[in-house]
Design an enzyme around this catalytic site. Structure first.
Site, short mmCIF file in Angstrom:
data_model
loop_
_atom_site.label_atom_id
_atom_site.label_comp_id
_atom_site.label_asym_id
_atom_site.label_seq_id
_atom_site.Cartn_x
_atom_site.Cartn_y
_atom_site.Cartn_z
N ALA A 35 23.40 40.44 19.90
CA ALA A 35 24.30 39.45 18.66
C ALA A 35 24.42 38.53 18.09
CB ALA A 35 24.86 41.12 18.25
N LEU A 203 7.01 34.81 18.28
CA LEU A 203 6.24 35.14 17.22
C LEU A 203 6.96 34.34 15.72
CD1 LEU A 203 4.90 38.59 18.08
CD2 LEU A 203 3.60 35.46 17.77
N HIS A 264 5.53 37.37 25.57
CA HIS A 264 5.32 36.09 24.94
C HIS A 264 4.01 35.09 24.78
CE1 HIS A 264 10.07 36.69 24.49
NE2 HIS A 264 10.14 36.92 25.70
#
Length: 789
Positions: A35, A203, A264
């Site tokens: 975060a 992505l 990934h």
């Protein structure tokens, strides 16, 4: 199912666009590292992009921390918010102030906390005269907390009718297929598929996000190039200079394959390999085509991968996990994996996936290298980049870092001038001295984003706008784990190659591939001779020759054993063809020969397949297309990769007149007749057998006299396990062979190996003990785990 879920999601998105009201975004784990580093900045960028477009926002930072301390931690995280570089400072300060006023911390720990949050959102919407459009819950928390939080949201914090809900999850999404399935099932009991967004932040990286649009905009140029006839190989690479220090507990559980390759790099691979939908803006079509690409991936085996570990890792693990000095981790920090895709477009094209820590540079890229059949008479100094076909031809999606230092798309000038989005990408200027894969930047048409954007800001925008194609569906997630779990299981006890890290690693991790096998280019450096009492290591053994049951025994580690057996079979085949013009080979089914089939298919190009007849030793009474069929295993792992005349392939006739192994169909007699007609004296040149943990071989089982003696060449038998009905060569026919090879592999075979070594000729108890060619040779091939335990 996938198409329906995505279509429902799109309808919900259209409704949301019409409603235009208030959106509440709840960031769970608001004071954590992710975060602080990325998510608050991404949410601020979303606000900057969307403010003034008829949506109002509220941002709720949530965690388990008590309110006062949590508010302080969140305020500290929000201090580092930054605006786009081209924004006026005064406007930036205005937007930051607005965002801070709209952001508040709250403790979310109990069901009552979630109920209070829901009431507060409803009160705010009512008080400000707004209409609630939807709620986004971002799970920036460990996966073990997902289910409890999901239960609380579902029971106490869903928005009312006419408003949407979106829940966002961060990896890891399971540890293997079973755990991923369990987690998916639990989350699926609380949320609909269209409500869930699983994040793979790669992505959202600009070069990766451009792969499909690039393919779409350049369809005309790529249609004839994007296939096995023109592509030499594809590399999907992510290298890091940092090590795992500080994350050892995570790394010990997951390792580099689960951390990077399973998610990934596999996601990127599907973007390159998938069939291009007619409409790449359709989330449903993109996700469906990705799923098809997953399902076309050829299964991996132990020889598909190589593993490494930087030398300081075990010491770091001992320190961080408080382990004793004797502890040595097997967790890989480097992995290279060779992937093949079983479809017409990509058949035979190697896809190399590689990632590692403590390497010489930080860089990520996808490189499509095209075949080059040109020969140029003039020396290289006269080769013009736009004209010379002798220069390398490649397309590179440069994800970031490396010498370029930023995202980029590069296309060799001797391929074509690509189309790129004019508003978002710009052509790079020449940078003297910069080399990309050994070529100057001037050899490429090179483009980079006009504005660099963080992956999370892009993905948060896609979540807000309901662009599901940038996320991982349940079906795609499970398809990925189906692909990776068998390899991970087979490598669980593999000792990784040690490397010093950084530039000192040199060529120690360089890779080469041959057929379906990936290996290190350099041999493992010599180890010190073990001292007295030291346990032998795999490198202390090679191929051991001795005797077992008075017949020759060859023992080695699995890869070397399979290589030796494959070479011996080829030598026998060459000799038989030279003498008789043909080679009759009878093969057993099951799991043990799979690696052998793959080795024969991919590593023995001189094998005389055109003169080889392939027979089955035994078959399960199922249709030949059934996954349990021995013939289907032979087809998948050998036949489809070699050129053998179809009339030289002899499957057992277990499926006649729409019945399976019916006595009245006389399938066994038919196969025996075919053998008698084609094989001189019904004597195969080589029969490959296995040995079960109960001492059975072929489909000849203990306590069953069928096929152990008599005149029948082929018999129907009963197995103690499903499928019960079998067809098998008889023991007398097997013993007519010129050579019989018995392949025994795995620790589970150790006990039967010891037992059979001591028994005499007792085929009714142990059918394998009855194998002794009357005038031929018997050779045992055992790996060390079966032979030595």
């Amino acid at each position: 199912m996938l198409m329906v879920a995505v279509c429902v999601a799109l309808v919900g998105c259209l409704q949301a666009q019409e409603l235009q009201g208030h959106v509440s975004i709840i960031l769970l784990g608001a004071t954590g590292d992710l975060a602080k580093k990325y998510l608050w900045q991404g949410l601020f960028q979303l606000y900057v992009d969307e403010v003034g477009k008829d949506h109002s926002f509220s941002f709720h930072g949530a965690a388990l921390t008590a309110p006062k301390q949590g508010q302080e931690l969140m305020a500290k995280a929000l201090e580092s918010l930054s605006c786009p570089k081209d924004m006026e400072p005064s406007h930036c300060m205005e937007l930051k102030d607005q965002f801070l006023r709209l952001s508040q911390y709250r403790q979310l720990k109990t069901v009552e906390d979630y109920e209070t949050l829901a009431k507060d959102i409803e009160a705010q919407v009512k008080e400000e005269g707004l209409r609630e459009t939807g709620r986004i819950f971002y799970f920036s928390v460990p996966p073990f907390a997902y289910v409890d939080i999901a239960r609380n949201i579902n029971s106490s914090c869903r928005p009312g009718p006419g408003s949407w809900l979106r829940v966002v999850f961060e990896k890891p999404f399971g540890h293997d297929h079973l755990s991923a399935q369990q987690l998916a099932t639990e989350l699926g009991s609380f949320f609909q598929e269209e409500e869930m967004y699983r994040v793979d932040h790669y992505l959202g990286k600009q070069a990766v996000a451009q792969i499909l649009p690039f393919r779409d905009q350049n369809r005309k140029a790529l249609d004839s190039l994007w296939n096995r006839h023109h592509v030499e190989r594809v590399e999907v690479i992510m290298k890091e200079t940092v090590d795992a220090e500080g994350r050892i507990s995570f790394y010990e559980e997951y390792g580099v394959i689960r951390d990077i390759l399973q998610n990934h790099l596999t996601e990127i691979l599907t973007l390159v390999a998938m069939e291009l939908p007619h409409d790449v803006s359709s989330s449903a079509a993109v996700l469906q085509h990705k799923l098809q690409a997953f399902r076309a991936l050829r299964g991996l085996h132990r020889g598909s991968a190589v593993l490494g570990q930087y030398q300081a890792y075990s010491a770091q693990a001992r320190r961080e996990l408080q382990r004793p000095e004797s502890f040595h981790s097997l967790t890989p920090t480097f992995a290279g994996v060779l992937v093949h895709i079983d479809n017409l477009r990509w058949e035979g094209v190697p896809f190399i996936l590689m990632s590692g820590k403590a390497l010489d540079e930080r860089v990520g890229y996808v490189r499509i290298l095209f075949k080059n059949r040109a020969f140029c008479v003039h020396r290289e100094g006269h080769w013009a980049p736009e004209q010379s076909q002798c220069l390398p031809r490649q397309i590179i999606f440069h994800i970031g870092h490396g010498e370029l230092g930023h995202p980029a798309i590069l296309v060799s000038r001797n391929l074509f001038r690509p189309s790129v989005p004019a508003h978002g990408w710009m052509e790079l200027q020449e940078r003297p001295g910069l080399q990309v894969f050994g070529r100057p930047l001037s050899d490429f048409y090179a483009y980079s984003p006009v504005k660099e954007r963080d992956a999370y800001s892009i993905l948060l925008s896609h979540i807000f706008h309901c662009r599901k194609e940038s996320f991982i569906t349940t079906e795609n997630l499970l398809a990925s784990w189906v692909f990776w779990t068998p390899l991970l299981d087979s490598l669980a006890h593999e000792v990784p190659r040690l490397y010093p890290g950084g530039a000192e690693t040199g060529h120690l991790l360089d890779l080469e591939f041959n057929g379906g096998h990936l290996t290190f280019s350099q041999q493992q450096p010599e180890q010190l001779v073990p001292g007295p009492g030291s346990a032998p290591k795999p490198s202390d053994f090679r191929v051991l020759g001795t005797r077992y049951r008075e017949s020759p025994l060859i023992s080695a580690w699995p890869e070397e054993l399979i290589s030796k057996l494959a070479s011996d079979i080829e030598a026998t085949a060459v000799q038989a063809v030279r003498r008789f013009g043909k080679f009759h080979l009878a093969l057993s089914g099951g799991s043990s020969p799979i690696a052998l089939f793959q080795q024969l298919a991919m590593g023995h190009y001189s094998f005389p397949w055109a003169h080889t007849h392939l027979w089955l030793v035994d078959e399960r009474c199922v249709p030949l297309s059934d996954p349990d069929s021995n013939f289907q295993g032979l087809q998948s792992h050998l036949l489809q990769h070699i050129r053998v005349p179809y009339y030289n392939i002899h499957p057992m006739p277990v499926h006649l007149h729409q019945r399976l192994c019916a006595e009245e169909d006389q399938g066994a007699q038919t196969y025996a007749g075919e053998i008698s007609a084609l094989v001189a004296n019904s004597s195969f040149d080589l029969v490959l057998l296995g040995m079960g943990t109960d001492g059975h071989t072929a489909s000849l089982f203990p306590q069953s006299p069928t096929g152990l003696d008599g005149e029948q060449l082929v018999v129907l038998t009963q197995s103690p396990s499903r499928p019960y009905q079998r067809m098998s060569l008889s023991l007398p026919l097997i013993n007519r062979a010129k050579k019989v090879a018995v392949l025994v592999m795995g620790r589970t075979k150790r006990e039967i190996t010891m037992l059979v070594s001591r028994v005499g000729h007792e085929p009714k108890k142990w059918p394998i003990s009855g194998v002794l060619p009357s005038s031929g040779q018997l050779v045992w091939y055992m790996d060390y785990e079966a032979f030595l335990g």
